[in-house]
Scaffold this active site. Sequence first.
Site: not given
Length: 754
Positions: A160, A189, A261, A323-324, A390, A415, A465-467
């Site tokens: 990110r 990602d 992702h 994931d996701e 997670w 987190y 996480w670096t959004e």
Amino acid sequence: MRLLLVFSLMISNLFFSQTKPSLIPYPQSLTIQEGKFVIPKTLILNDKLPKEETEYFKKHLGARVTFQSSGSTEKVHIMHMLIPQPKMPIDPQGDKERYSIDISPKRIFISSYTKQGYFLAIQTLIQLFDEYQEKGEIPAMEIKDNPKFAWRGMHLDVCRHFFTVDEVKQYIDYLAMYKLNTFHWHLTDDQGWRIEIKKYPKLTEIGSRRKESMIGAYVDNTFDGKPYGPYFYTQEQIKDVVKYAEQRHITIVPEIEMPGHALAALSAYPELACTKGPFEPATKWGVFDDVFCPKKETFTFLENVLDEVIKLFPSQYIHIGGDECPKTRWKECPHCQELIKKNNLKDEHGLQSYFIQTIEKYVNSKGRKIIGWDEILEGGLAPNAAVMSWTGVNGGIEAAKSKHFAVMTPGAFCYFDHYQGDPQSEPNAFGGFTPLDKVYSYDPVPSELTAEEAKYILGVQANLWTEYILDFKHVQYMIFPRIMALSEVAWGTSDPKNYKEFENRVIRQFKVLDKMKINYAKSIYNISGKVTPSAKGVAYELSTSQNSQGIKYTTDGTDPTVNSPSYKEPIPVSRAMTIKSAYFEDGQIKSAVSSQSFIPSKTTGKKITLEQQPSENYSFGGAFTLVDGILGNQKQLGKTWLGFQGKDVVAVIDLRVKTQFSEVYFNTLENKGSWIHLAKGAQIFISDDNVNFKMIKEIGKDEIQNVKGKVKLNVGNQNAAYIKVKIENAGIIPAGNPGADSKAWLFVDEIGMN
């Protein structure tokens, strides 16, 4: 005689608490002894000490270190003995990292089974020298130490937002400082592919850049309009970082995301998708429908990528994400549907398991193992896979019970992109509320496991996480001081009952961070507010890590000054008001100004029960959060919201006596990129006995959509002792939305009535 003994013990305990070093993580055993080791102007080290580790120690201490031949040990200040490892170690990992330090007035003697144990001893010595350098002497002591967990990790997302090689090395140094031994490097990602793969140059030519980036709160849906990248690490840079980590006895676990992702990869090689594209690296945060298609050319591509990754990283585990992964494209893809039939798979979740197992077989053939986020449990776990839990602790529990290794990293505790202080005085964060004391309270071994099953818990990890983290100074802010709490949890010496003692050690460590010019969060100095029920509604209780007598506050919305009222007891809240508070010392403000606005209603402070509990990640304050008189900020998913995944909210509020009202209100939230959807409906019920309820109002999705989740309902003139509010979850996320086919999140804040 008995009284004398008790008095003697009290004096001894007081002395120990005053002289207890501020070591983090605290050792398993530390005994203060008589005498002091006077720190010389120049430390003389035995020249037979392990070379690289000792150079690290020398670099930290600077010019005050010299070496002397092992032929003469009379004047040597620090010596080390490498003990042969026992043939039948009780705990192979513990023995590998076990060490002891004996500090006497004459010298410091270190013993360990390995160089890794010696390096951990060096970290302890560095902290002791940092703490006692000004005093010029270190108390004589004996330390016997080893970690509880084999996996003590920190994660960093460089997709990110990207961080340079030098910044990644600094990050690794931070792990070493606090005896963490695993660096999880999130390299691919939707928003960027950050590792050079020579066989597929377009991954970095195209996938390492994006046309712009989302900025501010997600709900604002605004972008900076600035091209980002190309940013990636060359293979030579990767080798350099791996070597740097190895010198600090830290294992780097690379993560190559699959099957979801994957937008950055698909933008470079669209033929690997289920549809033709075109694709581009994502400019928004969240989850996207386009994922890797499980066809032959995709597996060939991923195997070739993994070949290059495995050559670069010597780690036992390769992280493959998992994931996701929305199933939307797979449901619509003829190839995927044929694959499901051909392999007798139950559904698309079975197809995900097929995908992961195919990759696992290949990774195993290379002598490595896979680890993935807990969604790799969907459809059945690959035979040799480890799970990184997670979404909560259940993934780790399921893995351990089926004799698979697990690393615990639940969002509620681990987190570090969550807020750590009052969201109103913190930088923008992803959401959630994970202060220092919450991290420190975590026990990585779930109580549901037997002693035998608990052996499958490899350890614990925190994720960053670096959004919303644009630069490295912000990285520092988000991990410090929470990395200290993580380290003590991972080492196995945390004691939540004595959190204040740990907090005092953290504050003493701040001097070291100041010298290192680390931008750490000072949230523990700030005022913490807690809402509690009171006879007339609620009261606002203030606290700080410092002397609470230094708290000043106002109730009229103005900033407190040294002349404002001093805080003595919880502040009653019976009307709309804004309470601002700050900590003062010697007439000077020492903290940020904390602000909290209240809008009480007839439900404020009343007893509330929920039929189903919120997710652990978004449960701060529990059910009482819905009647505390605080309206949630639509842009901050912090401590004022409760989050429910796949669940309705059914709340019953005991009004104590029959109460007249004509309006009921509540707020829900929409953030589809994070799978958060507005409620699809709501019903209001009343009762006088908490048994027989009558519905007085019902609304649907359109009405909630029209007011964007800020729901105010005119219910006519009512008079009741109980009110029940049912707010319906949107259910399964429909196709065309991020996270399609997954359970939607429902976020709710204040339920009020007037």
